[in-house]
Design a protein around this motif. Sequence first.
Motif, PDB file in Angstrom:
ATOM      1  N   GLU B  19      80.929  32.794  39.296  1.00 48.05           N
ATOM      2  CA  GLU B  19      80.107  34.256  39.594  1.00 48.05           C
ATOM      3  C   GLU B  19      78.975  33.868  38.564  1.00 48.05           C
ATOM      4  O   GLU B  19      79.134  33.759  37.537  1.00 48.05           O
ATOM      5  CB  GLU B  19      80.858  35.233  39.441  1.00 48.05           C
ATOM      6  N   THR B  21      74.429  35.435  38.064  1.00 51.73           N
ATOM      7  CA  THR B  21      73.276  36.077  38.619  1.00 51.73           C
ATOM      8  C   THR B  21      72.445  34.840  39.451  1.00 51.73           C
ATOM      9  O   THR B  21      72.650  33.864  39.020  1.00 51.73           O
ATOM     10  CB  THR B  21      72.640  36.694  37.532  1.00 51.73           C
ATOM     11  N   SER B  23      69.365  34.394  38.811  1.00 53.38           N
ATOM     12  CA  SER B  23      68.798  33.688  37.472  1.00 53.38           C
ATOM     13  C   SER B  23      69.331  32.478  37.104  1.00 53.38           C
ATOM     14  O   SER B  23      69.002  31.411  36.755  1.00 53.38           O
ATOM     15  CB  SER B  23      68.498  34.743  36.437  1.00 53.38           C
ATOM     16  N   GLN B  24      70.759  32.982  36.686  1.00 53.45           N
ATOM     17  CA  GLN B  24      71.534  31.889  36.227  1.00 53.45           C
ATOM     18  C   GLN B  24      71.825  30.732  37.019  1.00 53.45           C
ATOM     19  O   GLN B  24      71.919  29.739  36.774  1.00 53.45           O
ATOM     20  CB  GLN B  24      73.051  32.811  35.856  1.00 53.45           C
ATOM     21  N   PRO B  48      63.353  37.804  35.214  1.00 55.79           N
ATOM     22  CA  PRO B  48      64.784  37.377  35.115  1.00 55.79           C
ATOM     23  C   PRO B  48      65.366  36.131  34.893  1.00 55.79           C
ATOM     24  O   PRO B  48      65.977  36.055  34.256  1.00 55.79           O
ATOM     25  CB  PRO B  48      65.109  38.098  36.566  1.00 55.79           C
ATOM     26  N   ALA B  52      67.331  34.763  31.482  1.00 58.91           N
ATOM     27  CA  ALA B  52      68.381  33.985  31.704  1.00 58.91           C
ATOM     28  C   ALA B  52      68.457  32.603  31.008  1.00 58.91           C
ATOM     29  O   ALA B  52      69.328  32.007  30.430  1.00 58.91           O
ATOM     30  CB  ALA B  52      68.935  33.850  33.116  1.00 58.91           C
ATOM     31  N   ILE B 154      70.968  35.895  47.903  1.00 55.99           N
ATOM     32  CA  ILE B 154      71.262  35.119  47.005  1.00 55.99           C
ATOM     33  C   ILE B 154      72.513  34.182  47.525  1.00 55.99           C
ATOM     34  O   ILE B 154      72.600  33.174  46.840  1.00 55.99           O
ATOM     35  CB  ILE B 154      71.930  36.229  45.880  1.00 55.99           C
ATOM     36  N   ASP B 183      64.458  40.554  43.118  1.00 55.43           N
ATOM     37  CA  ASP B 183      65.800  41.013  43.377  1.00 55.43           C
ATOM     38  C   ASP B 183      66.850  40.125  43.596  1.00 55.43           C
ATOM     39  O   ASP B 183      68.190  40.201  43.083  1.00 55.43           O
ATOM     40  CB  ASP B 183      65.970  42.011  44.331  1.00 55.43           C
ATOM     41  N   GLN B 185      67.028  37.077  42.147  1.00 56.74           N
ATOM     42  CA  GLN B 185      67.267  36.808  40.764  1.00 56.74           C
ATOM     43  C   GLN B 185      68.059  37.638  39.841  1.00 56.74           C
ATOM     44  O   GLN B 185      68.864  37.160  39.120  1.00 56.74           O
ATOM     45  CB  GLN B 185      65.929  36.568  39.961  1.00 56.74           C
ATOM     46  N   ILE B 186      68.031  39.035  40.201  1.00 57.92           N
ATOM     47  CA  ILE B 186      68.861  39.780  39.541  1.00 57.92           C
ATOM     48  C   ILE B 186      70.239  40.041  39.893  1.00 57.92           C
ATOM     49  O   ILE B 186      71.340  40.245  39.016  1.00 57.92           O
ATOM     50  CB  ILE B 186      68.155  41.264  39.595  1.00 57.92           C
ATOM     51  N   GLU B 187      70.400  39.839  41.152  1.00 56.54           N
ATOM     52  CA  GLU B 187      71.725  40.219  42.004  1.00 56.54           C
ATOM     53  C   GLU B 187      72.788  38.987  41.397  1.00 56.54           C
ATOM     54  O   GLU B 187      72.297  37.821  40.835  1.00 56.54           O
ATOM     55  CB  GLU B 187      71.764  39.881  43.530  1.00 56.54           C
ATOM     56  N   THR B 188      73.919  39.209  41.683  1.00 54.88           N
ATOM     57  CA  THR B 188      75.115  38.685  41.289  1.00 54.88           C
ATOM     58  C   THR B 188      75.761  37.941  42.438  1.00 54.88           C
ATOM     59  O   THR B 188      75.787  38.804  43.502  1.00 54.88           O
ATOM     60  CB  THR B 188      76.136  39.242  40.546  1.00 54.88           C
TER      61      THR B 188
END
Lengths: 186, 596
Positions: B19, B21, B23-24, B48, B52, B154, B183, B185-188
Motif C-alpha cells: 500500500e 500513495t 507519489s510513493q 506531492p 515523498a 491511481i 490528486d 499522487q496524493i491518493e493511496t
Amino acid sequence: MQYTLVAWMRDKPGVLNRVSGMLRRRNFNIDSLQVSHSETPGISRMTFVVDGDERVADQVVKQLRKVVDVTAVEDITNRLAILRELALIRVRTTPATRGEIMQFAEIYRAQIVDVNAENLVVQAVGTEDKVDSLIELLRPFGIEEMVRTGRVALCRGDERPKRTKPATSIFKAAASLNGSGHGDPE
Amino acid sequence: MALAKREPAASGYDLGPLEFTGSQMIWEALLREGVKIVFGHPGGAILPAYDALAEYEADGRIHHVLVRHEQCAAHMADGFARATGDVGVCIVTSGPGATNLVTGLATAQMDSVPVVAITGQVPTNLLGTDAFQESDVVGVTQPVCKHNYLVTDIAELPLVMKEAFYIAREGRPGVVLVDICKDVQIETGIFRYDFEINLPGFEPWPEYSPESVQAAAELLNESERPLILAGHGIHLSNTSEELLQLVEKAGIPVVTTLLGTGNIPETHPLSLGMGGMHGEAFANRAVQACDVLVAMGMRFDDRITGRLDRFAAKAKIVHFELDRAEVGKNIVPDVAVIGDLAETLPAFLPQIKERRHQEWVDTLSEWRSETDEADIIQFEVEELIPPFVIRQLWHATEQTEKRVIVVTDVGQHQMWESQYYIHEHAGMLLTSGGLGTMGYALPAALGAQMSDPDALVWCVAGDGGFQMTLQELATIQQEKLPVKIAIINNGFLGMVRQWQQIFYDKRYVGTPILSPDYVKLAEAYDIPAAVVRHPSEVVSVLEQAHKTDGPFLVDFQVKEEVNVYPMVAPGAAVDELIRRPKPGYVQGYSGVQPSW
C-alpha cells in the motif's frame, strides 16, 4: 491511387488523436477516416482511404504499426472486400420535383428517411462511386445539407485479414501491396 | 507478447502488493527499474511526489539533481541515457514545467535515446478548465514521444510506470512521458510491480528472416566495391565488435553517420570517418562509387544522403534496420534485413567471404591522400583556428587513462569536432544529431558526468549554444561535477553565418553575437576558467584544465570567419561538394601551406 487500410486499436482516450496526429505530422494525404467499435470489446476499428503511391501506402501502414495503441494494420486494397459508405442528403423539393427525386432514390435503392413540405432526406448506402453519382443526380434539385460517413470496409469470406504480425521479409518496392481497383461484384 | 530483452537493473525490491500513495508509487517504480538518479525541477502539481522523495533521498536510494531550466532536465536525462545505455529520467511540474521539457524530449526521441519523463498535472477535477499551470501535456508532447500517458486513476499508475520503462527501453529506444494528476499522487492505493506487460500493438524486436540475411550476404559477396554506412544502431545494439569483424574479414571500408561516430576506431585503415554534408570528400566519393552499400542501423537522414535521387546511384543497397518504418522511408533498399543487429550481424558474418578488395581500398587511399586533413593540423598557425583547438583537445584527452566522453553542441564546432577529434569507439561522442538542438552540450555533459563521476567529460560548445543553457553552470557547481567546458568562441552564430556567407551573399543578419566575459562568468559560479587567444596557449591551458579537480572552463577566442569544409550544399548530391579552399587562399594559416 487510393488504398484502403484497416487498423485495429485499443479503445483508449486519445487514441484517435494519436493516429490522426501521426498522419498529419508525416504529411500523409488521407481521403477518409472512419472509426467505430469492432467485434472485440475494447478494440476500435478504423478504416482509412489513403491517396498516394505504393511507397506512401507502405509508409502509412508501417507508421500506424508504430503507434503503441494500434494493435494491427492491414492493407486490404487488393482483397475482395465489401466497401460501403452511408450518406444522408437533404434535397429541396417542390410538389413538381418530389416524385422524380423519389424515383432516382429508388433506382439507387436509397431510402427516404424524412420528408416535409420543403424538402426530404435521402439515405444512400453503397460504394463511394454510387453515392457520388446519386449526389450528382440530386444536385440540380438543390442539396440543402449533406453528411457522408466515409468508407467502411469488410473483406469477403477467406479474404478476411488475419490480424497477425507481418512476417519479416525482404522488402522490395514491387512486392508491396499494389494493383488497381477494388473488388466489388455489385 | 514481446519478451523483454534488456532486463532492468536487478532491484531486489518487493513486487507487491503493497500500500502506497501515488507519489510513493512513482519512486517505488523507479527503484524497481534500477533508477538512482533523476533530473528535475519541482512545482505545484508535482509537489506531492517531491514531498515523498524526501524519504528516498534521505537514505540515498534516489538522488535528485535540481536543474535551472526544465529543458535541461530532459537533456541531462538524455546525456545520462546515452552515456549508460539505460533509461534517463526527468521529473517536472505541470504547465510551463512540462512545456519547457519539449525541446529536450524531441532531441532524445529524434536520436533514439531512452528517456522517461514524469510530469505533474492539475488535479482530475480541474482537467480541461484552463486551471493555473494547466497545459495539455499529452497533446503537446505526443508528436515527440514514442508513447505517452495521462494518469487519472491511481489503480493504473503502477502498470503505466512499468509500461513506460518497457516502451522506452525495448526495441528502438525512445521517449515516454507520464503525466500524473496531482490528486492521483496524493491518493493511496495498491502497488504491485509483477505485471506481465501486454502490449499487442508494440513490436520492439521483429524477428529477422534468415532469407533476408542470405540475400544480403549474396549481394555483398559478389561486390567489388562494397561500403558500409554505419549509424547509431551499431552503438545501440552494442555490435561495434561484430562490425569490426565483418569489416576486417571482408575488407570493407566504413563510413559512419554523425551518431555512428566511432563505430569502428577512426584510426582503423578501413575507417573513412563521417559522410554526408560535412563528411570528407573521399568518404562521400566512396558512397557515390560503391557497388554495394550496406547501411546498418541508420535512417538515411538528409544530412547523410544529400540529394536522394543521386545518392549511391551505382550501388545496390542493403539496409539492416530494427525499425520497420525506416525501411523504404527515404531510400528503397534492394535487400532489407529487418531485425536486431545483435542477431542479424552474427548471422550475417559467417556467410561473408574473406576478401581484401585491394583495388577498391587503394582507390580510396588515393582519394584520401588528396585530402590529407592531418596536414591541416600539424602546421604551426599564427591565429587560433577551431580545427587546431579540436585536434589539440584530442591530443590532450588521448593521454588520459580515464573514460573520455565528448559532448558537443550544434553548429560549426560540432562538425569540426567530428572531423578533427579521433574517436576510438562508439559512445565516445554525445551530440544532438537529429534535432540539432543548440544548448544541448552543457546539460547533456552534466548528465553524462552524473552517470560516471570518474569519466573525463568535455563539453564542447559554441558561444551561441553555450549561452542558451549556461545557467546550468550552477547545477554543475551544486553537484560538484568535474565537467570540463570548451567554448569555441568566434563571435558569431558560426554555422548560420557560414550559410549566409555562401548562400546569402554574406549578409550577416542576426548572426554576430556578443558574449559575456566567460572567465568572470565562471568566477561568479566559482568555476576556475581561462581564456585562450593564441595557439601557443592551447596545450598548457588544456593541461591546466585536466590537472584541476572539479570543473574547468576554457574560452577559446578563435578566429571569427572560418568555415567548415568540405560542405555539400542542401539539395546537392554528396559528391558535389565545396572543397577546402586551395593553399594560399586560406585565412588563419601562415608559413608552409598544407596541400589539400
